[in-house]
Design a protein around this motif. Sequence first.
Motif, PDB file in Angstrom:
ATOM      1  N   ASP A 189      -0.957   5.764  -6.797  1.00  0.00           N
ATOM      2  CA  ASP A 189      -1.092   4.888  -5.838  1.00  0.00           C
ATOM      3  C   ASP A 189      -0.158   3.759  -6.248  1.00  0.00           C
ATOM      4  O   ASP A 189       0.036   3.715  -7.601  1.00  0.00           O
ATOM      5  CB  ASP A 189      -2.402   4.187  -6.042  1.00  0.00           C
ATOM      6  CG  ASP A 189      -2.819   3.360  -4.892  1.00  0.00           C
ATOM      7  OD1 ASP A 189      -2.145   2.187  -4.984  1.00  0.00           O
ATOM      8  OD2 ASP A 189      -3.482   3.399  -3.902  1.00  0.00           O
ATOM      9  N   ILE A 190       0.567   2.926  -5.239  1.00  0.00           N
ATOM     10  CA  ILE A 190       1.727   1.985  -5.644  1.00  0.00           C
ATOM     11  C   ILE A 190       1.014   0.910  -6.597  1.00  0.00           C
ATOM     12  O   ILE A 190       1.725   0.368  -7.330  1.00  0.00           O
ATOM     13  CB  ILE A 190       2.232   1.465  -4.414  1.00  0.00           C
ATOM     14  CG1 ILE A 190       3.609   0.889  -4.479  1.00  0.00           C
ATOM     15  CG2 ILE A 190       1.205   0.496  -3.656  1.00  0.00           C
ATOM     16  CD1 ILE A 190       4.529   1.847  -4.564  1.00  0.00           C
ATOM     17  N   THR A 224       0.829  -1.039   0.043  1.00  0.00           N
ATOM     18  CA  THR A 224       0.027  -0.167   0.020  1.00  0.00           C
ATOM     19  C   THR A 224       0.728   1.044   0.084  1.00  0.00           C
ATOM     20  O   THR A 224       1.874   1.145   0.450  1.00  0.00           O
ATOM     21  CB  THR A 224      -1.038   0.101   1.208  1.00  0.00           C
ATOM     22  OG1 THR A 224      -0.111   0.055   2.481  1.00  0.00           O
ATOM     23  CG2 THR A 224      -1.832  -1.203   1.215  1.00  0.00           C
ATOM     24  N   GLY A 225       0.343   2.290  -0.361  1.00  0.00           N
ATOM     25  CA  GLY A 225       0.917   3.533  -0.175  1.00  0.00           C
ATOM     26  C   GLY A 225       1.075   4.266  -1.678  1.00  0.00           C
ATOM     27  O   GLY A 225       0.386   3.949  -2.535  1.00  0.00           O
ATOM     28  N   THR A 226       1.736   5.242  -1.648  1.00  0.00           N
ATOM     29  CA  THR A 226       1.913   6.200  -2.940  1.00  0.00           C
ATOM     30  C   THR A 226       3.293   6.325  -3.227  1.00  0.00           C
ATOM     31  O   THR A 226       4.257   6.150  -2.539  1.00  0.00           O
ATOM     32  CB  THR A 226       1.169   7.608  -2.791  1.00  0.00           C
ATOM     33  OG1 THR A 226       1.636   8.195  -1.713  1.00  0.00           O
ATOM     34  CG2 THR A 226      -0.495   7.352  -2.262  1.00  0.00           C
TER      35      THR A 226
END
Length: 175
Positions: free
Chosen positions: A75-76, A2-4
């Motif tokens: 977004d990843i 998750t993450g960016t």
Amino acid sequence: MTGTFLYFAYGSNLLRQRLTLQNPSAVFQGVGHLKNFRLDFKSPSDPKGSRWRGGAATIEPHPEGTVWGVIWMLDIKDKSSLDRQEGIYDAINVDIISPDNKIYSNCRTYVMQKDYITDRYDNRPSPNYKDVLVRGAQQNNIPQTYIEFLQTLEDNGYSGNIPVYNQVLDSLKQS
């Protein structure tokens, strides 16, 4: 995962509608410039068979160069899509400086792989590719002097059909 991540676009992905065709999570963060690099165009294959029918943008080190572009947050989950789109490029991390001197650290951007760079073909971009760069720069309020620089780039005069350009134009009409 998750993450960016931050992405610095200086080519066709300057234009939001181009980037979001395959990377829908992209969110505009700002404009900025990369110091000590210059914009260049390379044709890794016969332009008649390439996606944009001409040279594609790349960056190369240059002690007095500056490349303007757009910082996007993605977004990843879109990272693999972006990597596929930029298949002939190597990903690198760069620091980008905004007009108000904010530093965007570790932005992902792409440099054409040396194995693909050749002088066998016309490296000039197609008029369509150039149009997408100019539209993206205008859309995101990149400094006027850089827009004028993009407008004065010599193109290869290609006048045939370019499917990805048509997709971009369709997307522009819908937005």
